[in-house]
Write an enzyme that holds these catalytic residues in place. Structure first.
Site, PDB file in Angstrom:
ATOM      1  N   GLU A  60       0.813  -1.228   0.000  1.00  0.00           N
ATOM      2  CA  GLU A  60       0.000   0.000   0.000  1.00  0.00           C
ATOM      3  C   GLU A  60       0.841   1.271   0.000  1.00  0.00           C
ATOM      4  O   GLU A  60       0.495   2.259  -0.645  1.00  0.00           O
ATOM      5  CB  GLU A  60      -0.975   0.013   1.186  1.00  0.00           C
ATOM      6  N   HIS A 129     -11.563  -4.267   8.940  1.00  0.00           N
ATOM      7  CA  HIS A 129     -12.097  -4.153   7.573  1.00  0.00           C
ATOM      8  C   HIS A 129     -13.440  -3.440   7.537  1.00  0.00           C
ATOM      9  O   HIS A 129     -14.219  -3.653   6.615  1.00  0.00           O
ATOM     10  CB  HIS A 129     -12.260  -5.537   6.926  1.00  0.00           C
TER      11      HIS A 129
END
Lengths: 326, 322
Positions: A60, A129
């Site tokens: 990322e 999440h």
């Protein structure tokens, strides 16, 4: 008007912008043949090929940095960060580089880029999440933050974000992807920084973001039967913020409830409450109320999850409390 | 074929020497101004590491890109950044390269292909990957060089970026100035490998270690990596063994508790200026001519900076958004 899924509105926006401008390209995890974890890039790999719809390793920090590097060279990259929770891994790039290089370099760097991501609870995805972290980004000068609540807004705002010369955090909601809404066939954009009154009303203004917009509209329907008329305002972009539309609404109704999925403490709603306390003080007939996520990580079990995330009934209860002065 | 340092003409080597001298004198001046309280904030000088800056940038064209670090004066000057605007930046003047908003740690000069000093250690490497990606997508022949230190080679960003550049064969050169210390932490204790260049193997890329005090050695290795990148063969990692003669920054004396005076003196014998002077068999007259020319440049830069107005308060609010 035809109705399409929110996620298909995203695909259409990307498709149209890639066709219009060769400098637009996509990068992210599993966005190529796989079409994205939430199917928001389906068909684009086949259409534009592996160069412009580029799968990345699970890196990322690398993804965001590479997005910035390409933008510095004059391209208009659109990166997908699979979950907003993963921005934690890339936070240095987002906060220290993306948001600041133009400023630090005397205005001479180009940073036209979009970081698409999605957040929110509702699928038992648990604490890593399912968060709503938009306030982190609104807090950083140099970033713009967009949170569309409908298919129509998602398409029009994403097209504007791609064309914008500033870095934009474009935050979708995982539960909205499968919601249908009217989307015109013809080309359109929605400017960043323009709120929309999703429903007009007289008695109270509900300022809602993302998934809370739909819940607030459902709450307003029920409250109408009780004789309470709610106005629902969706800012659509959290920064730049259309303060005027929110202020005008509250000046009209005299009451305000702010609702978002993110936890209440230092949430984006606090900024709105502070703004109203300063700018609409003389118009308020009741204290400002907030209906937000509970101050806990998001739990896994469905019942626990829905307990900590605000729903329609929480909005209704909140409105009743403001109206009755309880 | 890579250009060979042996093919460097005397004239070219003199130019490279002069650039190293320009960096040396500029940084000595910034250090003085900093100690005198005229330059605020932080200044990290690269004195001792000039051969790296000059050896690398001498292989590049103006439209090739570099990214540098908090210790980036040398790279900036070697890439062609003008001294007056740079000095003005350090002194907080409106004419500064970054309008007095960047300072020593964030010098950038996009017009010269200098995409900035980035003061978060290792953060510039993912950007280099993105720049290489843009070159590749637009079918350009430029390359991006990213400078970093031994400390940054232990950041995740180094590994993420090397991998991305390798899988996509991007025209990026990773240039590691191993100056032996990450602030105070010695490389032999901070880093699992003796030669940082071996880390390239993990990414199926060439990795070489060169003498970072010899400008021709740096030039040669970089020229080869640049040629490879321009051909589309992907990234390279170059490690230059070098040494900073000064402390890390303010508050770090020249011989801090983590290194000895004897060690510093040992490295100073291989001062990149001395190494180049020997190579050129430089005469006293030649050396004096270089010094005189640089002194004039430095005085001009100083005068320009001092005569420029301080940046206005309003300018602090500009360029946050486009």
């Amino acid at each position: 008007m035809r109705e399409i899924l929110y996620r298909d509105a995203i695909i259409e926006a990307l498709d149209e912008e890639m066709r219009r401008d060769e400098s637009v390209f996509l990068l992210g995890e599993d966005i190529a043949e796989f079409g994205g974890s939430y199917k928001t890039t389906v068909g684009l790999f086949e259409k534009y090929g592996k160069e412009r719809v580029r799968n990345t390793p699970i890196s990322e920090q690398g993804i965001v940095g590479a997005t910035l590097g390409a933008a510095l060279m004059g391209m208009r990259p659109v990166a997908e960060l699979m979950y907003i929770d993963f921005t934690g891994v890339a936070m240095d790039q987002i906060v220290n580089q993306v948001a600041k290089v133009r400023y630090m370099f005397g205005g001479k760097a180009k940073t036209a880029l979009v970081l698409r991501t999605q957040g929110g609870a509702g699928r038992s995805s648990a604490a890593q999440h399912a968060q709503s972290l938009e306030a982190w980004f609104v807090h950083v000068p140099g970033l713009k933050v967009v949170m569309p609540s409908t298919a129509h807004d998602a398409k029009g705002l994403l097209k504007s974000a791609v064309r914008d010369d500033d870095p934009v955090m474009f935050i979708e909601h995982k539960l909205l992807y499968l919601e249908k809404g009217p989307v015109p066939e013809e080309d359109y954009t929605i400017p960043l920084g323009v709120a929309e009154v999703k429903r007009e009303g007289r008695d109270i203004t509900i300022v809602a973001t993302s998934s809370m917009v739909g819940k607030s509209l459902a709450a307003a329907d029920e409250l109408e039967a009780e004789g309470i008329s709610c106005e629902v305002v969706d800012p659509r972009t959290l920064f730049p913020l259309d303060r005027e539309t929110i202020l005008n609404s509250v000046k009209k109704t005299g009451r305000c409830l702010i609702t978002h999925e993110a936890v209440q403490r230092c949430g984006w709603g606090a900024e709105i409450a502070a703004t109203l306390a300063r700018e609409a003080f003389d118009y308020l007939d009741a204290p400002i109320e907030r209906v937000c996520g509970m101050e806990t990580p998001v739990p896994f079990a469905p019942k626990l999850e829905s307990h900590v995330i605000p729903d329609k009934d929480d909005v209704i209860a909140g409105v009743r409390a403001v109206i009755s002065g309880l | 074929m890579a250009r060979n340092a042996k093919s460097l003409s005397r004239k070219r080597l003199h130019e490279m020497y002069r650039t190293m001298l320009r960096i040396r004198r500029f940084e000595e001046r910034t250090d003085e101004l900093f100690m005198a309280g005229q330059i605020k904030g932080a200044v990290h000088v690269s004195i001792g590491q000039e051969a790296c800056s000059v050896g690398v940038c001498s292989t590049l064209n103006q439209d090739d890109a570099i990214l540098t670090t908090h210790r980036g004066h040398g790279h900036s000057i070697a890439k062609g950044t003008r001294l007056p605007e740079m000095m003005a930046e350090l002194l907080g003047r409106s004419t500064g390269l970054c309008k007095a908003r960047g300072g020593s740690m964030h010098i950038a000069d996009v017009s010269m292909g200098h995409y900035g000093a980035h003061s978060i250690v290792g953060a510039n490497m993912p950007m280099a990957a993105g720049m290489g990606l843009a070159y590749q997508l637009e079918k350009k022949k430029q390359v991006a060089v990213v400078f970093f230190g031994d400390g940054a080679s232990n950041q995740g960003s180094f590994h993420e970026s090397m991998n991305m550049c390798a899988i996509w064969k991007l025209p990026v050169i990773f240039f590691c100035e191993n100056n032996q210390y990450a602030v105070s932490f010695g490389v032999e204790r901070s880093t699992a490998v003796q030669d940082i260049s071996v880390r390239a193997q993990g990414y199926d890329a060439p990795g070489v270690t060169v003498d970072g005090m010899d400008v021709t050695a740096v030039y040669e290795a970089t020229a080869e990596a640049v040629a490879r990148a321009r051909k589309g063969d992907g990234p390279s990692l170059i490690e230059a063994k070098t040494y900073r003669f000064f402390g890390h920054s303010r508050g770090d004396p020249q011989f801090g508790p983590y290194r000895t005076e004897a060690e510093v003196q040992k490295w100073r014998k291989r001062d990149p200026l001395i190494v180049a002077e020997k190579l050129l068999k430089m005469t006293k007259a030649e050396k004096e001519a270089h010094e005189a020319a640089i002194k004039k440049e430095m005085d001009d830069a100083n005068r320009f900076a001092e005569e420029s107005p301080k940046a206005s308060l309003e300018s602090a609010l500009e360029d946050v958004y486009a």
